[in-house]
Design a protein around this motif. Structure first.
Motif, PDB file in Angstrom:
ATOM      1  N   SER A   1      -5.580   2.514  10.282  1.00 46.16           N
ATOM      2  CA  SER A   1      -5.428   3.934   9.980  1.00 46.16           C
ATOM      3  C   SER A   1      -6.735   4.514   9.461  1.00 46.16           C
ATOM      4  O   SER A   1      -7.097   5.656   9.791  1.00 46.16           O
ATOM      5  CB  SER A   1      -4.298   4.147   8.964  1.00 46.16           C
ATOM      6  OG  SER A   1      -3.063   3.665   9.474  1.00 46.16           O
TER       7      SER A   1
ATOM      8  N   LYS B   1       0.226   4.236  -2.699  1.00 43.24           N
ATOM      9  CA  LYS B   1      -0.087   5.625  -2.328  1.00 43.24           C
ATOM     10  C   LYS B   1       0.857   6.588  -3.044  1.00 43.24           C
ATOM     11  O   LYS B   1       0.435   7.662  -3.491  1.00 43.24           O
ATOM     12  CB  LYS B   1       0.033   5.780  -0.805  1.00 43.24           C
ATOM     13  CG  LYS B   1      -1.094   5.159  -0.025  1.00 43.24           C
ATOM     14  CD  LYS B   1      -1.053   5.558   1.442  1.00 43.24           C
ATOM     15  CE  LYS B   1       0.205   5.060   2.111  1.00 43.24           C
ATOM     16  NZ  LYS B   1       0.221   5.415   3.559  1.00 43.24           N
TER      17      LYS B   1
ATOM     18  N   ASP C   1      -3.814   9.680  -0.349  1.00 44.01           N
ATOM     19  CA  ASP C   1      -3.533   9.292   1.026  1.00 44.01           C
ATOM     20  C   ASP C   1      -4.187   7.948   1.318  1.00 44.01           C
ATOM     21  O   ASP C   1      -4.820   7.333   0.457  1.00 44.01           O
ATOM     22  CB  ASP C   1      -4.015  10.363   2.000  1.00 44.01           C
ATOM     23  CG  ASP C   1      -5.501  10.679   1.814  1.00 44.01           C
ATOM     24  OD1 ASP C   1      -6.207   9.860   1.167  1.00 44.01           O
ATOM     25  OD2 ASP C   1      -5.960  11.722   2.304  1.00 44.01           O
ATOM     26  N   GLU C   2      -4.051   7.482   2.563  1.00 47.02           N
ATOM     27  CA  GLU C   2      -4.562   6.169   2.926  1.00 47.02           C
ATOM     28  C   GLU C   2      -6.077   6.076   2.788  1.00 47.02           C
ATOM     29  O   GLU C   2      -6.620   5.063   2.326  1.00 47.02           O
ATOM     30  CB  GLU C   2      -4.145   5.818   4.355  1.00 47.02           C
ATOM     31  CG  GLU C   2      -2.661   5.525   4.514  1.00 47.02           C
ATOM     32  CD  GLU C   2      -2.342   5.044   5.914  1.00 47.02           C
ATOM     33  OE1 GLU C   2      -3.284   4.989   6.748  1.00 47.02           O
ATOM     34  OE2 GLU C   2      -1.176   4.731   6.180  1.00 47.02           O
ATOM     35  N   GLU C   3      -6.795   7.124   3.178  1.00 44.70           N
ATOM     36  CA  GLU C   3      -8.257   7.101   3.113  1.00 44.70           C
ATOM     37  C   GLU C   3      -8.730   6.976   1.668  1.00 44.70           C
ATOM     38  O   GLU C   3      -9.636   6.181   1.355  1.00 44.70           O
ATOM     39  CB  GLU C   3      -8.828   8.349   3.777  1.00 44.70           C
ATOM     40  CG  GLU C   3     -10.351   8.357   3.824  1.00 44.70           C
ATOM     41  CD  GLU C   3     -10.888   9.582   4.551  1.00 44.70           C
ATOM     42  OE1 GLU C   3     -12.118   9.719   4.613  1.00 44.70           O
ATOM     43  OE2 GLU C   3     -10.057  10.387   5.059  1.00 44.70           O
TER      44      GLU C   3
ATOM     45  N   ALA D   1      -3.326  -0.622   7.479  1.00 44.70           N
ATOM     46  CA  ALA D   1      -4.117   0.285   6.641  1.00 44.70           C
ATOM     47  C   ALA D   1      -5.540   0.398   7.141  1.00 44.70           C
ATOM     48  O   ALA D   1      -6.131   1.489   7.193  1.00 44.70           O
ATOM     49  CB  ALA D   1      -4.084  -0.214   5.201  1.00 44.70           C
TER      50      ALA D   1
ATOM     51  N   ARG E   1       0.453  -5.361   6.722  1.00 51.22           N
ATOM     52  CA  ARG E   1       0.188  -4.138   5.954  1.00 51.22           C
ATOM     53  C   ARG E   1      -1.307  -3.849   5.872  1.00 51.22           C
ATOM     54  O   ARG E   1      -1.751  -2.706   6.050  1.00 51.22           O
ATOM     55  CB  ARG E   1       0.756  -4.289   4.544  1.00 51.22           C
ATOM     56  CG  ARG E   1       2.282  -4.240   4.463  1.00 51.22           C
ATOM     57  CD  ARG E   1       2.721  -4.543   3.059  1.00 51.22           C
ATOM     58  NE  ARG E   1       4.179  -4.514   2.936  1.00 51.22           N
ATOM     59  CZ  ARG E   1       4.834  -4.910   1.845  1.00 51.22           C
ATOM     60  NH1 ARG E   1       4.157  -5.361   0.793  1.00 51.22           N
ATOM     61  NH2 ARG E   1       6.150  -4.844   1.802  1.00 51.22           N
TER      62      ARG E   1
ATOM     63  N   PHE F   1       0.807  -1.211   0.000  1.00 56.39           N
ATOM     64  CA  PHE F   1       0.000   0.000   0.000  1.00 56.39           C
ATOM     65  C   PHE F   1       0.845   1.268   0.000  1.00 56.39           C
ATOM     66  O   PHE F   1       0.417   2.304  -0.528  1.00 56.39           O
ATOM     67  CB  PHE F   1      -0.946  -0.017   1.210  1.00 56.39           C
ATOM     68  CG  PHE F   1      -1.900  -1.168   1.215  1.00 56.39           C
ATOM     69  CD1 PHE F   1      -2.715  -1.420   0.123  1.00 56.39           C
ATOM     70  CD2 PHE F   1      -1.979  -2.034   2.295  1.00 56.39           C
ATOM     71  CE1 PHE F   1      -3.597  -2.482   0.112  1.00 56.39           C
ATOM     72  CE2 PHE F   1      -2.847  -3.105   2.297  1.00 56.39           C
ATOM     73  CZ  PHE F   1      -3.663  -3.337   1.197  1.00 56.39           C
ATOM     74  N   HIS F   2       2.005   1.203   0.577  1.00 57.44           N
ATOM     75  CA  HIS F   2       2.860   2.386   0.581  1.00 57.44           C
ATOM     76  C   HIS F   2       3.276   2.761  -0.837  1.00 57.44           C
ATOM     77  O   HIS F   2       3.254   3.948  -1.220  1.00 57.44           O
ATOM     78  CB  HIS F   2       4.097   2.132   1.456  1.00 57.44           C
ATOM     79  CG  HIS F   2       3.777   1.978   2.909  1.00 57.44           C
ATOM     80  ND1 HIS F   2       3.354   3.033   3.682  1.00 57.44           N
ATOM     81  CD2 HIS F   2       3.808   0.890   3.713  1.00 57.44           C
ATOM     82  CE1 HIS F   2       3.146   2.613   4.914  1.00 57.44           C
ATOM     83  NE2 HIS F   2       3.421   1.308   4.967  1.00 57.44           N
TER      84      HIS F   2
END
Length: 508
Positions: free
Chosen positions: A505, A256, A262-264, A502, A498, A252-253
């Motif tokens: 977060s 992004k 962003d994460e959302e 996520a 991971r 996921f990093h």
């Protein structure tokens, strides 16, 4: 010392794979549907075979036919006295005796008897219902529309030009069951003598067909077509679809950074991806699936044991019509007609006895499986014992290959659900303390439970799972844990960590 030719007579025993023996072996491994189809073919081929319908009163039919044919009952010994029709003469035409396969069946050693009108043979050996108990509601339904038919209707409406329609049909022929185009577009253009641009233009039109995603050339294009239809194919989503391998690894990093979100936003995009259909053509591939019909039913008895019974719906009742044979055999005009009737009678008797033996063998194997796996039926999958074919074969006095054929594509209905007979045969995993071995299926269930109960801050690695299993008495290697985990489609600890981070977060 002079050499001379001599004639010697020697007796020896040998095992010969006869046609009758091959038929009996085939019947063992037939599924319910295959057995019904085979019996229908035999009934169509053999005039002395017929089904016993459940609504038929067999006793009443026998009484009526006995009254209608008094002369057949009166001539008790005509079968032996008629030249060329003795039981011994008929048995000589068999390539092996019935006693060789069915030692508990009197076979040809028992004389057919004087009252031929009372001799009807049932393959099921009980008064249970037949598998063909009238038409099922599903039989009356219209046949399911195939993917080819569905696409063909849309091609007829979308293209007026015959050349474009021909290209579209050629593209439709290249669809696989998932709805993807696997054909080479350049090859299609060359074969049809069309321009590559024309083929691409027709493909673009076909990609608008319902359901959206058909005629895609890969997964990324399939998802892009569906996102475009929803007006959600923005630059960030295009970047995500172009990097599906990172999504599969749950990196996921990296996603992004590539998508610039962003994460959302990334979690929202992942939710949209999950809502898409990666195989739009599968809705037309299967049609109506056959329901699983259990061959054996297991129920708890009052005394604490288990009652094992054969499902009457899977036992076709086949009768040998000796009355019809008694009527037509005296009118045989020549030896060829006599031989034909004799062969029909032999095949009919052999089939009914083979079906009866098949039912007994399935019941014997199923009963031994229930005896071996009693703890599973009482307590669940954690108590499934290691079991192999040889153990069951030795216990019931049969060959291992026979047990293998019986357990193939056969199902057992238990208080814990319907299971294939092969489900109860699992590999053995040694115990760390030298105790009883563990079933591989039970170990898989234990691994799944450990992973389901893990916390986001404490994701279990394969090594940690090995240590926990060994503490509970299971001696297992790390590679075995990884193999079982991958077989259950559970990602690695790195990927799970991971994903949990996520999700945590997003929750904040």
């Amino acid at each position: 010392m002079a050499l001379a030719a001599k004639l010697q007579l020697r007796q020896s025993q040998s095992l010969v794979m006869t046609p009758q023996l091959m038929q009996s072996i085939r019947l063992l491994q037939f599924t319910h549907v295959e057995l019904e189809h085979f019996i229908d073919e035999e009934i169509e081929r053999n005039p002395l075979l017929e089904r016993a319908e459940p609504q038929d009163d067999a006793v009443g039919d026998l009484a009526q036919k006995t009254e209608a044919e008094p002369q057949a009952a009166a001539e008790g010994d005509w079968f032996e006295n008629e030249a060329g029709w003795s039981a011994e003469a008929i048995s000589e035409k068999l390539d092996t005796s019935l006693e060789n396969l069915f030692p508990d069946d009197p076979g040809t050693s028992e004389r057919l008897g004087p009252d031929l009108t009372a001799q009807w043979k049932s393959a099921s050996g009980n008064s249970g219902g037949s598998s063909s108990e009238g038409l099922d509601a599903g039989d009356m339904a219209a046949s399911a529309i195939t993917l080819r038919d569905h696409v063909g209707e849309q091609i007829a409406l979308a293209f007026i030009d015959p050349a474009a329609r021909l290209i579209a049909r050629e593209l439709a022929d290249g669809l696989d069951e998932t709805g993807y185009v696997r054909a080479d577009l350049a090859e299609i253009a060359t074969r049809l003598g069309a321009d590559a641009a024309a083929v691409g233009k027709v493909l673009a039109v076909c990609q608008t067909f319902e359901p959206v995603g058909l005629f895609a050339r890969d997964l990324a294009e399939c998802l892009s077509l569906q996102l475009a239809m929803r007006d959600r194919l923005d630059p960030a989503m295009k970047a995500l679809v172009a990097n599906l391998e990172l999504l599969a690894r749950r990196d996921f990093h990296a996603l992004k950074r590539i998508c610039g979100v962003d994460e959302e936003d990334l979690l929202d995009m992942l939710a949209e991806i999950r809502a898409l259909d990666p195989r739009p053509g599968m809705a037309f591939s299967g049609g109506a699936s056959d329901a699983i019909v259990a061959d054996v039913e297991v129920r708890a008895a009052n005394d604490g044991s288990w009652t094992v019974e054969l499902n009457a719906e899977t036992l076709p009742r086949v009768l040998v019509d000796h009355i019809y044979f008694a009527q037509v055999s005296p009118h045989a005009k020549n030896q060829a007609e006599k031989d034909f009737l004799a062969e029909c009678l032999q095949n009919a008797n052999w089939l009914t006895r083979s079906l009866d033996q098949r039912a007994k063998t399935i019941l014997k194997v199923a009963s031994e499986i229930v005896r071996q796996q009693d703890a599973f039926l009482v307590h669940g999958v954690r108590h499934l014992k290691p079991l192999n074919l040889r153990t069951v074969a030795d216990a019931i006095g049969m060959h291992e290959s026979t047990v293998s054929r019986v357990t193939a594509n056969k199902y057992m209905l238990t208080p814990r659900g319907v299971f294939e007979l092969r489900y109860f045969f699992t590999a053995s995993i040694a115990a760390s303390g030298g105790g009883d071995a563990h079933s591989s299926e039970a170990v898989r269930d234990r691994i799944k439970q450990l992973i389901d109960e893990e916390k986001p801050v404490d994701v279990l690695s394969d090594d940690a799972i090995v240590d926990m299993l060994r503490e509970s008495g299971v001696d297992i290697a790390r590679r075995t844990v990884a193999k079982y985990r991958e077989g259950m489609n559970i990602p690695s600890s790195v990927q799970r960590r991971r994903e949990k981070r996520a999700l945590a977060s997003a929750g904040r």
